[in-house]
Motif scaffolding. Structure first.
Motif, PDB file in Angstrom:
ATOM      1  N   LYS A 161      40.037  39.658  39.526  1.00 46.84           N
ATOM      2  CA  LYS A 161      40.211  41.123  39.506  1.00 46.84           C
ATOM      3  C   LYS A 161      39.000  41.813  38.869  1.00 46.84           C
ATOM      4  CE  LYS A 161      44.475  41.280  37.754  1.00 46.84           C
ATOM      5  NZ  LYS A 161      45.748  41.823  37.216  1.00 46.84           N
ATOM      6  N   LYS A 162      38.542  41.265  37.761  1.00 48.34           N
ATOM      7  CA  LYS A 162      37.386  41.846  37.071  1.00 48.34           C
ATOM      8  C   LYS A 162      36.115  41.703  37.908  1.00 48.34           C
ATOM      9  CE  LYS A 162      39.270  41.071  32.440  1.00 48.34           C
ATOM     10  NZ  LYS A 162      39.196  40.264  31.203  1.00 48.34           N
ATOM     11  N   ASP A 163      35.963  40.533  38.550  1.00 46.88           N
ATOM     12  CA  ASP A 163      34.776  40.313  39.387  1.00 46.88           C
ATOM     13  C   ASP A 163      34.744  41.274  40.565  1.00 46.88           C
ATOM     14  OD1 ASP A 163      33.992  38.281  37.720  1.00 46.88           O
ATOM     15  OD2 ASP A 163      34.752  36.658  38.990  1.00 46.88           O
ATOM     16  N   VAL A 164      35.902  41.473  41.189  1.00 48.80           N
ATOM     17  CA  VAL A 164      35.980  42.392  42.337  1.00 48.80           C
ATOM     18  C   VAL A 164      35.631  43.804  41.898  1.00 48.80           C
ATOM     19  CG1 VAL A 164      37.553  43.489  43.983  1.00 48.80           C
ATOM     20  CG2 VAL A 164      37.610  41.008  43.678  1.00 48.80           C
ATOM     21  N   GLN A 165      36.159  44.225  40.743  1.00 41.91           N
ATOM     22  CA  GLN A 165      35.873  45.567  40.243  1.00 41.91           C
ATOM     23  C   GLN A 165      34.382  45.735  39.961  1.00 41.91           C
ATOM     24  OE1 GLN A 165      37.865  48.170  40.226  1.00 41.91           O
ATOM     25  NE2 GLN A 165      36.131  49.397  39.494  1.00 41.91           N
ATOM     26  N   ALA A 166      33.771  44.678  39.417  1.00 41.20           N
ATOM     27  CA  ALA A 166      32.326  44.730  39.138  1.00 41.20           C
ATOM     28  C   ALA A 166      31.530  44.871  40.433  1.00 41.20           C
ATOM     29  CB  ALA A 166      31.894  43.474  38.387  1.00 41.20           C
ATOM     30  N   GLU A 167      31.955  44.164  41.490  1.00 39.30           N
ATOM     31  CA  GLU A 167      31.276  44.258  42.786  1.00 39.30           C
ATOM     32  C   GLU A 167      31.461  45.630  43.414  1.00 39.30           C
ATOM     33  OE1 GLU A 167      29.190  42.045  44.055  1.00 39.30           O
ATOM     34  OE2 GLU A 167      29.523  40.825  42.268  1.00 39.30           O
ATOM     35  N   VAL A 168      32.644  46.201  43.238  1.00 36.90           N
ATOM     36  CA  VAL A 168      32.913  47.559  43.762  1.00 36.90           C
ATOM     37  C   VAL A 168      31.975  48.563  43.102  1.00 36.90           C
ATOM     38  CG1 VAL A 168      34.614  49.439  43.793  1.00 36.90           C
ATOM     39  CG2 VAL A 168      35.317  47.103  44.381  1.00 36.90           C
ATOM     40  N   GLU A 169      31.812  48.432  41.794  1.00 33.23           N
ATOM     41  CA  GLU A 169      30.908  49.331  41.070  1.00 33.23           C
ATOM     42  C   GLU A 169      29.461  49.122  41.511  1.00 33.23           C
ATOM     43  OE1 GLU A 169      31.730  48.535  36.981  1.00 33.23           O
ATOM     44  OE2 GLU A 169      33.780  49.348  37.081  1.00 33.23           O
ATOM     45  N   LYS A 170      29.102  47.858  41.755  1.00 32.37           N
ATOM     46  CA  LYS A 170      27.739  47.562  42.218  1.00 32.37           C
ATOM     47  C   LYS A 170      27.492  48.207  43.578  1.00 32.37           C
ATOM     48  CE  LYS A 170      26.304  43.283  41.785  1.00 32.37           C
ATOM     49  NZ  LYS A 170      26.080  41.836  42.109  1.00 32.37           N
ATOM     50  N   PHE A 171      28.491  48.147  44.461  1.00 33.36           N
ATOM     51  CA  PHE A 171      28.356  48.737  45.792  1.00 33.36           C
ATOM     52  C   PHE A 171      28.094  50.240  45.683  1.00 33.36           C
ATOM     53  CE2 PHE A 171      29.630  50.355  49.920  1.00 33.36           C
ATOM     54  CZ  PHE A 171      29.180  49.375  50.793  1.00 33.36           C
ATOM     55  N   SER A 172      28.810  50.889  44.771  1.00 29.98           N
ATOM     56  CA  SER A 172      28.622  52.338  44.582  1.00 29.98           C
ATOM     57  C   SER A 172      27.210  52.647  44.113  1.00 29.98           C
ATOM     58  CB  SER A 172      29.635  52.862  43.558  1.00 29.98           C
ATOM     59  OG  SER A 172      30.949  52.679  44.029  1.00 29.98           O
ATOM     60  N   VAL A 246      27.616  42.004  48.280  1.00 27.91           N
ATOM     61  CA  VAL A 246      28.874  42.499  47.711  1.00 27.91           C
ATOM     62  C   VAL A 246      30.025  42.231  48.679  1.00 27.91           C
ATOM     63  CG1 VAL A 246      30.174  44.580  47.110  1.00 27.91           C
ATOM     64  CG2 VAL A 246      27.870  44.230  46.201  1.00 27.91           C
ATOM     65  N   ILE A 247      29.820  42.550  49.950  1.00 23.46           N
ATOM     66  CA  ILE A 247      30.841  42.310  50.976  1.00 23.46           C
ATOM     67  C   ILE A 247      31.203  40.832  51.020  1.00 23.46           C
ATOM     68  CG2 ILE A 247      31.331  42.363  53.456  1.00 23.46           C
ATOM     69  CD1 ILE A 247      31.308  45.133  52.349  1.00 23.46           C
ATOM     70  N   ARG A 248      30.179  39.974  50.981  1.00 25.26           N
ATOM     71  CA  ARG A 248      30.417  38.521  51.040  1.00 25.26           C
ATOM     72  C   ARG A 248      31.225  38.046  49.833  1.00 25.26           C
ATOM     73  NH1 ARG A 248      28.540  34.337  48.651  1.00 25.26           N
ATOM     74  NH2 ARG A 248      26.934  35.507  47.540  1.00 25.26           N
ATOM     75  N   LYS A 249      30.856  38.500  48.636  1.00 26.51           N
ATOM     76  CA  LYS A 249      31.546  38.058  47.421  1.00 26.51           C
ATOM     77  C   LYS A 249      32.992  38.539  47.379  1.00 26.51           C
ATOM     78  CE  LYS A 249      27.550  37.495  44.389  1.00 26.51           C
ATOM     79  NZ  LYS A 249      26.810  38.009  43.207  1.00 26.51           N
TER      80      LYS A 249
END
Length: 347
Positions: A161-172, A246-249
């Motif tokens: 959950k934390k990793d996904v949130q970090a990737e979402v923020e990176k995408f932004s 990000v999409i891949r992760k």
């Protein structure tokens, strides 16, 4: 006897009952724990014996496995029966029924499989409240503690959950760099002549024979220029590469969670203890929530990532030019830095 006397007797009885219940509440868990430990110990002991017995059977019958592969406790019984009939191994006066009785016959997942020629996998469960899962192969005995597995999965899901949130923020953050693509290209074109100073510094360092011949200010400026060029090129490239990563992760995280959901569902089938079944159920719900969240992000990010990639690809020729210069200047500055260090040491 008066009413006061009767009341005292009743009070005494209530106290005795409560004390008995309290003592039982301490004794009962201990009794259950001892019973569970005995059940697990017997299961491990029996499986260790079976491992040796199966190996001896295979040796006698040129690699052939005893019993018939299949599911359920009957498959285990056939293995023991074949070994018993063969006479290759004496079960220390333990009869067939007693030997198989240490495993739980009702738990789903009990199975005997042939992995490859002469290799097998025997899965059984102990007769305790959890129960423990045992996987026996020709090489080892693996013991699965369901409570530990659930706690581990809990931690893994929280981490995802934390990793996904970090990737979402990176995408932004990367998305915010789309307008900078034109700005970065404009800055690179504007400073093209400045970057050529790196060539001059490289040429002067090739000729320098002592630290005294080094122009420190030009050296520092050349390093700063290389950093500027590197940052601008990486920002442009990153709009496409980082967003795709990000999409891949996030996609990989989805399949990881899906695997945990499958494992949890399988565990739910054999768990007996109410608290563990509830924990597994709760984790399945959490996992499904994570998967829905990931689906939502992917639905939104995929078309955006395609646009981001197009924004970079439309300037591919210019990007290749600056990327090539960056590589060339990096190689030159690597030489310059090493020469700088060598001359300083020599002085």
């Amino acid at each position: 006897m008066n009413n006061r006397g009767k009341s005292m007797i009743l009070l005494d009885l209530v106290i005795v009952v409560l004390l008995g219940a309290l003592i039982y509440s301490f004794v009962r868990p201990t009794q259950l724990n001892q019973k569970d430990l005995h059940s697990r110990s017997e299961a491990e002991k029996t499986l260790s014996t079976l491992q040796v017995a199966i190996d001896m059977y295979k040796t006698k019958y040129d690699g052939e496995l005893p019993g018939t592969t299949g599911e359920g406790i009957e498959a285990v019984k056939k293995v023991v029966a074949d070994i018993d009939r063969s006479g290759v191994f004496q079960f220390d006066q333990v009869d067939l029924k007693t030997m198989v009785a240490v495993f739980d016959p009702e738990t789903k997942g009990t199975a005997y499989k042939e992995q490859s020629a002469g290799n097998y996998e025997l899965t059984v469960f102990s007769r305790d409240r959890y129960p423990f899962k045992y996987v026996l192969t020709q090489e080892k005995l693996s013991v699965v503690d369901p409570e530990k597995v659930l706690v581990d999965i809990l931690g893994q899901l929280d981490g995802i959950k934390k990793d996904v949130q970090a990737e979402v923020e990176k995408f932004s953050l990367v998305k915010a760099n789309i307008p900078k693509i034109n700005e970065n290209f404009a800055e690179l074109a504007q400073r093209e002549e400045e970057f050529k100073m790196i060539d001059d510094v490289y040429a002067s360092f090739q000729k320098a024979e002592s630290a005294a011949e080094i122009n420190q200010k030009e050296y520092d400026t050349a390093r700063e220029l290389l950093q500027v060029l590197s940052r601008r090129v990486e920002e442009i490239k990153g709009v496409k590469s980082v967003s795709a990563d990000v999409i891949r992760k996030i996609g990989t995280a989805y399949f990881d969670v899906e695997d945990y959901t499958t494992r949890l569902s399988q565990m739910q089938d054999y768990l007996k203890a109410g608290k563990l079944k509830n924990m597994a159920k709760g984790l399945i719900n959490d996992a499904k929530g994570i998967m829905r969240n990931i689906d939502s992000h992917l639905d939104k990010f995929n078309p955006q990532q395609a646009e981001m990639a197009q924004a970079v690809d439309s300037r591919q020729e210019e990007l290749e030019k600056w990327d090539g210069l960056l590589l060339e200047y990096k190689n030159k500055m690597q030489y310059v830095v090493q020469k700088f260090v060598d001359l300083k040491r020599a002085s």
